[in-house]
Design a protein around this motif. Structure first.
Motif, short mmCIF file in Angstrom:
data_model
loop_
_atom_site.label_atom_id
_atom_site.label_comp_id
_atom_site.label_asym_id
_atom_site.label_seq_id
_atom_site.Cartn_x
_atom_site.Cartn_y
_atom_site.Cartn_z
N ARG A 65 0.86 -1.18 0.00
CA ARG A 65 0.00 0.00 0.00
C ARG A 65 0.90 1.23 0.00
O ARG A 65 1.74 1.40 0.89
N THR A 66 0.74 2.08 -1.00
CA THR A 66 1.68 3.17 -1.19
C THR A 66 0.97 4.45 -1.59
O THR A 66 -0.07 4.42 -2.25
N GLY A 67 1.57 5.58 -1.21
CA GLY A 67 1.06 6.88 -1.62
C GLY A 67 1.88 7.50 -2.73
O GLY A 67 1.77 8.71 -3.00
N VAL A 68 2.73 6.70 -3.39
CA VAL A 68 3.53 7.21 -4.49
C VAL A 68 2.62 7.79 -5.57
O VAL A 68 1.60 7.19 -5.94
N GLY A 69 2.98 8.96 -6.07
CA GLY A 69 2.16 9.63 -7.06
C GLY A 69 1.08 10.52 -6.47
O GLY A 69 0.32 11.15 -7.20
N GLY A 70 1.00 10.55 -5.14
CA GLY A 70 0.08 11.46 -4.48
C GLY A 70 -1.27 10.89 -4.12
O GLY A 70 -2.09 11.58 -3.49
N HIS A 71 -1.54 9.64 -4.49
CA HIS A 71 -2.81 9.01 -4.15
C HIS A 71 -2.54 7.57 -3.69
O HIS A 71 -1.53 6.97 -4.05
N LEU A 72 -3.46 7.05 -2.90
CA LEU A 72 -3.30 5.70 -2.38
C LEU A 72 -3.46 4.67 -3.49
O LEU A 72 -4.46 4.67 -4.22
N SER A 73 -2.46 3.81 -3.62
CA SER A 73 -2.52 2.69 -4.57
C SER A 73 -2.07 1.44 -3.84
O SER A 73 -1.26 1.49 -2.90
N THR A 74 -2.58 0.32 -4.29
CA THR A 74 -2.14 -0.98 -3.77
C THR A 74 -1.62 -1.83 -4.92
O THR A 74 -2.29 -1.96 -5.94
N LEU A 75 -0.41 -2.36 -4.74
CA LEU A 75 0.16 -3.29 -5.70
C LEU A 75 -0.02 -4.69 -5.14
O LEU A 75 0.47 -4.99 -4.04
N HIS A 76 -0.72 -5.54 -5.88
CA HIS A 76 -0.93 -6.94 -5.48
C HIS A 76 0.02 -7.82 -6.30
O HIS A 76 -0.14 -7.91 -7.52
N LEU A 77 0.97 -8.44 -5.66
CA LEU A 77 1.88 -9.37 -6.34
C LEU A 77 1.38 -10.79 -6.15
O LEU A 77 1.09 -11.21 -5.01
N GLU A 78 1.30 -11.51 -7.25
CA GLU A 78 0.87 -12.91 -7.21
C GLU A 78 1.95 -13.74 -7.89
O GLU A 78 2.31 -13.50 -9.05
N THR A 79 2.51 -14.70 -7.16
CA THR A 79 3.56 -15.54 -7.71
C THR A 79 3.83 -16.73 -6.80
O THR A 79 3.50 -16.68 -5.60
N GLU A 80 4.41 -17.76 -7.36
CA GLU A 80 4.92 -18.88 -6.57
C GLU A 80 6.44 -18.96 -6.69
O GLU A 80 7.05 -20.01 -6.55
N TYR A 81 7.05 -17.84 -6.96
CA TYR A 81 8.51 -17.71 -6.99
C TYR A 81 9.08 -18.19 -5.65
O TYR A 81 8.48 -17.93 -4.61
N PRO A 82 10.19 -18.89 -5.61
CA PRO A 82 11.16 -19.15 -6.68
C PRO A 82 10.91 -20.43 -7.47
O PRO A 82 11.77 -20.84 -8.25
N TRP A 83 9.77 -21.09 -7.24
CA TRP A 83 9.52 -22.33 -7.95
C TRP A 83 8.95 -22.06 -9.35
O TRP A 83 9.20 -22.80 -10.29
N ASP A 84 8.16 -20.98 -9.46
CA ASP A 84 7.45 -20.69 -10.69
C ASP A 84 8.08 -19.49 -11.40
O ASP A 84 8.69 -18.63 -10.76
N GLU A 85 7.90 -19.40 -12.70
CA GLU A 85 8.58 -18.38 -13.52
C GLU A 85 7.77 -17.11 -13.72
O GLU A 85 8.26 -16.15 -14.31
N ASP A 86 6.54 -17.07 -13.24
CA ASP A 86 5.65 -15.96 -13.54
C ASP A 86 5.37 -15.09 -12.31
O ASP A 86 5.16 -15.60 -11.21
N ILE A 87 5.37 -13.78 -12.53
CA ILE A 87 4.99 -12.80 -11.51
C ILE A 87 3.90 -11.92 -12.10
O ILE A 87 4.03 -11.42 -13.23
N ARG A 88 2.84 -11.71 -11.36
CA ARG A 88 1.73 -10.87 -11.81
C ARG A 88 1.55 -9.75 -10.80
O ARG A 88 1.47 -10.00 -9.59
N ILE A 89 1.52 -8.51 -11.27
CA ILE A 89 1.33 -7.35 -10.40
C ILE A 89 0.05 -6.64 -10.82
O ILE A 89 -0.05 -6.12 -11.93
N ARG A 90 -0.92 -6.63 -9.92
CA ARG A 90 -2.21 -6.02 -10.22
C ARG A 90 -2.32 -4.71 -9.43
O ARG A 90 -2.02 -4.66 -8.23
N ILE A 91 -2.77 -3.66 -10.11
CA ILE A 91 -2.89 -2.34 -9.49
C ILE A 91 -4.32 -2.11 -9.02
O ILE A 91 -5.29 -2.42 -9.72
N GLU A 92 -4.44 -1.55 -7.83
CA GLU A 92 -5.74 -1.11 -7.32
C GLU A 92 -5.53 0.28 -6.73
O GLU A 92 -4.63 0.47 -5.90
#
Length: 648
Positions: A446-473
Motif C-alpha cells: 500500500r503506497t502513496g507514491v504519485g500522491g494518491h493511495l494505490s495498492t500493488l498486489h503481487l501474485e507468484t509462486e517464486y522461486p519455484w514458478d517463472e511468472d509474476i503478476r502485479i495487479r494495481i488497485e
C-alpha cells in the motif's frame, strides 16, 4: 549526487501472503522469537546457556556475576529488533508486553551517565573503554541503537530510544578529536550505520557526526588500537597474523582500503556504515571506497551461495579466489551483513547488481543458517561436508553437520530473525514517484507514491514458478513508475502491461514502467528459469573441473540421503539433461532436480590398495538428485556437496 532518494517501504504497508517468504516470516514470528526469548532466559533444555537476560537482571539489581561472552547484551538487542519488525506487520499484545518487560530491565541497568554494558557494570566499571578494540562496548551500543529505533517506529514508545540516546551521548562525551576525549572507534563495527539510523529519528547532527568520526578516524596514525594495547597491556591476538590490525579493518584509513580484509562480519558492517555516511554527507571519496570494497568481495571473495569469509582463523577474508568448500567459515551473520551493504548501495545507485546479490544471499547462505522448523541453527555454512572429517579433522572441527539449538556465541540466530522479520522493506522500496520491486513474493504494498493511495498486489509462486503478476488497485488514476528487477541470472524474460508486450528495456537491471495506472491494470513478468550448470573461475582451486547446479536464485546440492555416501565419486555429464519435480511435502515444499550422472566405480580397487599405476577409470550410471542448498541437514546426518565433478 549520492543522497538517497528512496527508502524501504514501511513494514505496516506490506502484507506478505502465502508462499515461500510468508512461511519464513511466520516461522520467525511464531517460533523463532518465542524460542529465542526462552534461549535468552536460559530455559531451552540441552542448549548452550545465553545469560543474556540474566546479566541485565544482575546489573539492574546493582551487582552480581557476569556470565557469557563480553558482547552478550547484543543478542538481546537483536531479539528486540526482530520483535519490533514483527509488531509492525503483525501487532501482538503479548509479544509487545514481553518486550516491554525486557526493556524495563535493560533501562534499570543503565548507569547515571548513560553508560550501559553489563560486562563492565558487573566486572568493574572503572575499566570501561580500556579495551575498545576487543570488548565490544561500541558494538553493543550499535545494536542497542538499532533495536531502539526499530521499537520506537513500531510502537511509538520512547523508553528504549531514550535509553539508547543516553548511551550514545555518553559515547559522544568520551570519543572524538577534542581534548580529553579518546581518539578511538569500534573494534567491532555496527555503531556507524546505527548512528545514521538514530539521526534519521532525532535529526541531531551530533549523532551523524559521531558516525562520521568513527569512520574517518579508523586507521589513522598514530593507531588508536596500538596505543590502547600499550597503555592497558591488552592482548594482541593478531600480532602474528597476516592481517594484524586489518582484522579490525583498522590497519589503514578506510578511504585507502582497496580490498575486503579481516573479520568478514566486521567488514561488511563497516562498509554499510560507510555507504550511509557517504550518502548523508555527499562524500564521493568515501563512496568510491565502498564501490572498490564491494567489487573486492563479489568479484573475488564470495561463494556461489553469497557466503563470505573463507577462513576459520579470524572468521576472515583471506586472499583473492581462496574459496575452499570444506574448511570455510561463511558465517551466517556475514551474509546478513552483505545484504545490509547491498541494500544501502542500491539505495544510492538504483543498480540491480546490488539487489541481485541481496537475493542470492537471502535464498542461500542466510536461510541455510536455520532449520526448517526455525529452532536449530548453523553458525558456519559449508559447501561441502563429510561428517567424519568434522569430528576427527582439527581443521574442520568448526564445521557442524547438524544445526545446534543455540550457541554460547549466539549472534547468528537473532540476526536471522531481525532480517527476516523486516523482509517486507527489502521487497519494496520507493521514491517520490517510483515503486521498486526488488524481491518477488505473494504480497501487497500500500503506497502513496504519485500522491494518491494505490495498492500493488503481487501474485507468484517464486522461486519455484517463472511468472509474476502485479495487479494495481487505486482510488483514482495515478501516474507513477513501477520498477521491476530483472535478475542478472535470467537470460530470457518477457514483460507485458494489460497483455501488451512492453517496449521498455531495463536500466541497470530494472524495467521502468511509467504509466497512469488505473484499478485493474496488470503487469505480467515471465522469467525463464532453466537449470544452469555453473563453473568457477579456474583460479578457484577447489572448483576446477567441477560444476554446480542452480535454478533461478537457488543454489542446489547433493545430499547423502538421496545419493549415497562418497559424494566425491559422483560426476555430472557436460551435457546433462535435468528433470524438475515439485514436491509439496518434501523439505517444507520444494522443487527437486534430477539427472542421469555417473559414479566412479570402486570395483577396480580393493581395500588393501591405496595407490597403483594409473589406468582409465570405470564409471557406472547413477541418478543424481539435487535439493536446494538451504534445505540440507534437515534429515539424517550425512555428506553434502554443492560442487560436483564433470565427466567429459
Amino acid at each position: 549526487m549520492l543522497e538517497k532518494k528512496m527508502k524501504m517501504a514501511n513494514l505496516d504497508a506490506v502484507t506478505v501472503k502465502d508462499g515461500f517468504w510468508k512461511n519464513y516470516m511466520e516461522l520467525v514470528r511464531c517460533r523463532m522469537i518465542p524460542y529465542e526469548w526462552e534461549a535468552l532466559n536460559d530455559r531451552v533444555e540441552g542448549a548452550e546457556p545465553s545469560y543474556g537476560m540474566a546479566n541485565f537482571r544482575e546489573a539492574a539489581a546493582g551487582g552480581g556475576t557476569f556470565r557469557g561472552r563480553v558482547f552478550q547484551d547484543s543478542d538481546v538487542y537483536k531479539w528486540l529488533e526482530a520483535v519490533a519488525y514483527s509488531l509492525m506487520w503483525h501487532p501482538d499484545a503479548q509479544m509487545e508486553a514481553t518486550a516491554d518487560e525486557a526493556i524495563e530491565i535493560i533501562a534499570a541497568a543503565q548507569q547515571p551517565d548513560g553508560y550501559l554494558d553489563t560486562y563492565y557494570i558487573l566486572t568493574g566499571i572503572e575499566k570501561r573503554f580500556t579495551n575498545v578494540m576487543d570488548n565490544h562496548e561500541l558494538y553493543i551500543l550499535g545494536h542497542m541503537t538499532e533495536a531502539a529505533v526499530a521499537y520506537y517506529r513500531a510502537t511509538g514508545k520512547r523508553k528504549l530510544l531514550d535509553t539508547a540516546i543516553r548511551y550514545v551521548d555518553c559515547a559522544d562525551r568520551n570519543f572524538g578529536r577534542e581534548e580529553g576525549k579518546l581518539r578511538g572507534y569500534p573494534g567491532h563495527e555496527v555503531a556507524e550505520m546505527a548512528l545514521v539510523e538514530l539521526y534519521g529519528v532525532t535529526g541531531e547532527e551530533r549523532h551523524l557526526k559521531l558516525a562520521q568520526y568513527f569512520i574517518d578516524e579508523r586507521g589513522q596514525k598514530p593507531l588508536f588500537f596500538a596505543e590502547e594495547r600499550e597503555r592497558f597491556h591488552n592482548e594482541y591476538k593478531w600480532k602474528e597474523s597476516y592481517f594484524q590490525d586489518q582484522y579490525y579493518q583498522a590497519g589503514k584509513p578506510v578511504r585507502d582500503q582497496e580490498r575486503a580484509e579481516g573479520h568478514a562480519v566486521r567488514a561488511v558492517y563497516l562498509y554499510s556504515g560507510m555507504a550511509e555516511v557517504a550518502a548523508m554527507t555527499e562524500d564521493q571519496e568515501l563512496f568510491a571506497a565502498c564501490e572498490r570494497l564491494w567489487k573486492s568481495i563479489v568479484e573475488k571473495q564470495m561463494y556461489l551461495t553469497g557466503a563470505i569469509g573463507s577462513s576459520e582463523y579470524g572468521e576472515a577474508f583471506t586472499f583473492d579466489y581462496d574459496l575452499p568448500n570444506d574448511t570455510l567459515y561463511a558465517e551466517t551473520c556475514a551474509s546478513i551483513g552483505l545484504v545490509f551493504f547491498a541494500r544501502r548501495m542500491f539505495e544510492i545507485t538504483r543498480d540491480g547488481q546490488y539487489t541481485d546479490i541481496m537475493e542470492r544471499c537471502l535464498y542461500n547462505s542466510i536461510i541455510s543458517g536455520m532449520s526448517l522448523d526455525g529452532q536449530k541453527f548453523f553458525y558456519v555454512n559449508p559447501l561441502e561436508v563429510q561428517p567424519e572429517a568434522s569430528r576427527k579433522d582439527f581443521y574442520k572441527r568448526h564445521v557442524d553437520v547438524q544445526r545446534q539449538k543455540w550457541f554460547a556465541c549466539a549472534c547468528c540466530p537473532p540476526n536471522i530473525a531481525r532480517l527476516l522479520a523486516s523482509l517486507g522493506g527489502y521487497m519494496f522500496e520507493q521514491s517520490e514517484d517510483t515503486v521498486f520491486v526488488n524481491l518477488f513474493a505473494a504480497a501487497e504494498l500500500r503506497t502513496g507514491v504519485g500522491g494518491h493511495l494505490s495498492t500493488l498486489h503481487l501474485e507468484t509462486e517464486y522461486p519455484w514458478d517463472e511468472d509474476i503478476r502485479i495487479r494495481i488497485e487505486n482510488e483514482q488514476p495515478t501516474e507513477f513508475t513501477v520498477a521491476v528487477r530483472i535478475p542478472a541470472w535470467c537470460e530470457n524474460w518477457t514483460a507485458s502491461v494489460n497483455g501488451s508486450r512492453c517496449q521498455e528495456t531495463p536500466e541497470k537491471g530494472y524495467l521502468y514502467l511509467q504509466r497512469t495506472w488505473r484499478t485493474g491494470d496488470t503487469i505480467g513478468i515471465h522469467l525463464e528459469m532453466p537449470v544452469r550448470c555453473m563453473a568457477a573461475n579456474p583460479r578457484v582451486r577447489d572448483d576446477v573441473g567441477k560444476m554446480a547446479v542452480m535454478r533461478g536464485p537457488l543454489v542446489y546440492c547433493l545430499e547423502e540421503a538421496d545419493n549415497g555416501d562418497q559424494l566425491q565419486e559422483l560426476y555430472l555429464s557436460e551435457d546433462a539433461a535435468f528433470t524438475l519435480k515439485r514436491e509439496p511435502e518434501f523439505l517444507g515444499g520444494t522443487v527437486t532436480i534430477a539427472t542421469e550422472g555417473w559414479r566412479l566405480s570402486e570395483n577396480e580397487w580393493d581395500e588393501h590398495t591405496l595407490y597403483r599405476t594409473y589406468r582409465k577409470p570405470v564409471y557406472k550410471k547413477q541418478t543424481l538428485k539435487f535439493i536446494p542448498y538451504y534445505a540440507w541437514a534437515n534429515r539424517s546426518e550425512g555428506e553434502m556437496s554443492v560442487w560436483v565433478r564433470v565427466k567429459q
